[in-house]
Design a protein around this motif. Sequence first.
Motif, mmCIF file in Angstrom:
data_model
loop_
_atom_site.group_PDB
_atom_site.id
_atom_site.type_symbol
_atom_site.label_atom_id
_atom_site.label_comp_id
_atom_site.label_asym_id
_atom_site.label_seq_id
_atom_site.Cartn_x
_atom_site.Cartn_y
_atom_site.Cartn_z
ATOM 1 N N LEU A 64 0.773 -1.283 -0.038
ATOM 2 C CA LEU A 64 0.010 0.045 0.056
ATOM 3 C C LEU A 64 0.735 1.264 -0.116
ATOM 4 O O LEU A 64 0.452 2.238 -0.781
ATOM 5 C CB LEU A 64 -0.757 0.003 1.042
ATOM 6 N N PRO A 65 1.925 1.392 0.911
ATOM 7 C CA PRO A 65 2.710 2.671 0.546
ATOM 8 C C PRO A 65 3.449 2.929 -0.657
ATOM 9 O O PRO A 65 3.422 4.029 -0.969
ATOM 10 C CB PRO A 65 3.780 2.416 1.741
ATOM 11 N N VAL A 66 3.726 1.847 -1.370
ATOM 12 C CA VAL A 66 4.418 1.961 -2.740
ATOM 13 C C VAL A 66 3.026 2.380 -3.781
ATOM 14 O O VAL A 66 3.393 3.417 -4.425
ATOM 15 C CB VAL A 66 4.997 0.732 -3.168
ATOM 16 N N ILE A 67 2.098 1.591 -3.445
ATOM 17 C CA ILE A 67 0.851 2.213 -4.369
ATOM 18 C C ILE A 67 0.571 3.652 -4.168
ATOM 19 O O ILE A 67 0.574 4.302 -5.063
ATOM 20 C CB ILE A 67 -0.296 1.358 -4.148
ATOM 21 N N ALA A 86 -5.364 2.777 11.655
ATOM 22 C CA ALA A 86 -5.592 4.240 11.296
ATOM 23 C C ALA A 86 -4.214 4.887 11.667
ATOM 24 O O ALA A 86 -3.468 5.788 10.880
ATOM 25 C CB ALA A 86 -6.804 4.824 12.146
ATOM 26 N N HIS A 87 -3.487 4.557 12.617
ATOM 27 C CA HIS A 87 -1.990 4.884 12.999
ATOM 28 C C HIS A 87 -1.109 4.755 11.978
ATOM 29 O O HIS A 87 -0.248 5.557 11.431
ATOM 30 C CB HIS A 87 -1.681 4.555 14.416
ATOM 31 N N VAL A 88 -1.118 3.419 11.404
ATOM 32 C CA VAL A 88 0.058 2.996 10.351
ATOM 33 C C VAL A 88 -0.779 3.915 9.101
ATOM 34 O O VAL A 88 0.461 4.517 8.329
ATOM 35 C CB VAL A 88 -0.459 1.754 9.829
ATOM 36 N N PHE A 89 -1.798 4.199 8.817
ATOM 37 C CA PHE A 89 -2.034 5.030 7.418
ATOM 38 C C PHE A 89 -1.602 6.416 7.786
ATOM 39 O O PHE A 89 -1.063 7.337 7.020
ATOM 40 C CB PHE A 89 -3.637 5.212 7.415
ATOM 41 N N ARG A 90 -1.665 6.996 9.187
ATOM 42 C CA ARG A 90 -1.210 8.304 9.483
ATOM 43 C C ARG A 90 0.144 8.432 9.290
ATOM 44 O O ARG A 90 0.898 9.449 8.681
ATOM 45 C CB ARG A 90 -1.804 8.777 10.868
ATOM 46 N N VAL A 91 1.007 7.471 9.746
ATOM 47 C CA VAL A 91 2.348 7.331 9.707
ATOM 48 C C VAL A 91 3.066 7.543 8.190
ATOM 49 O O VAL A 91 3.945 8.235 8.015
ATOM 50 C CB VAL A 91 3.046 6.300 10.366
ATOM 51 N N HIS A 92 2.205 6.962 7.460
ATOM 52 C CA HIS A 92 2.592 6.561 6.069
ATOM 53 C C HIS A 92 1.744 7.737 4.977
ATOM 54 O O HIS A 92 2.155 7.687 3.731
ATOM 55 C CB HIS A 92 2.502 5.255 5.621
ATOM 56 N N ARG A 93 0.975 8.465 5.597
ATOM 57 C CA ARG A 93 0.510 9.435 4.764
ATOM 58 C C ARG A 93 1.478 10.577 4.256
ATOM 59 O O ARG A 93 2.280 11.048 4.575
ATOM 60 C CB ARG A 93 -0.594 10.279 5.953
ATOM 61 N N GLN A 94 0.954 10.439 2.926
ATOM 62 C CA GLN A 94 1.924 11.531 1.994
ATOM 63 C C GLN A 94 1.187 12.940 2.069
ATOM 64 O O GLN A 94 -0.171 12.944 1.981
ATOM 65 C CB GLN A 94 2.105 10.978 0.749
ATOM 66 N N PRO A 95 1.950 13.987 1.946
ATOM 67 C CA PRO A 95 1.127 15.293 1.971
ATOM 68 C C PRO A 95 0.514 15.463 0.502
ATOM 69 O O PRO A 95 1.219 15.029 -0.412
ATOM 70 C CB PRO A 95 2.282 16.207 2.283
#
Length: 120
Positions: A56-59, A108-117
Amino acid sequence: MNAAERNLTKQVGKNIQMRRKKLALSQERMAERIGIGQQSLSSMERGAIAPKFERLPVIAETLNCSVADLFRISEKDRERFESIVSDLVNDLDVEERAAILEVIARMAHVFRVHRQPERA
């Protein structure tokens, strides 16, 4: 895969496809960038298969968005999703619901940590 999982898989696929097209990326080029075959990406966009969690982070990076953006749904879809989730936990006891909330909080924490601006 149950109905809720199918719906989420389809929503993520729809979001991937929409963002890919907005960036004018071909399926072949996008698949190459994220390290999968074009047929796998096509299946993902159709909602036939879900992307692997670790991918998911790469996508998201390839699509210039956050991981959370891949899961965003319209208000109508949000209401339907909330209803499905409610149905899924309806017959669970308080401790089981608390365990599910803990999993959601961690995701949700994982998503926030990996969130791109957001990029303009």
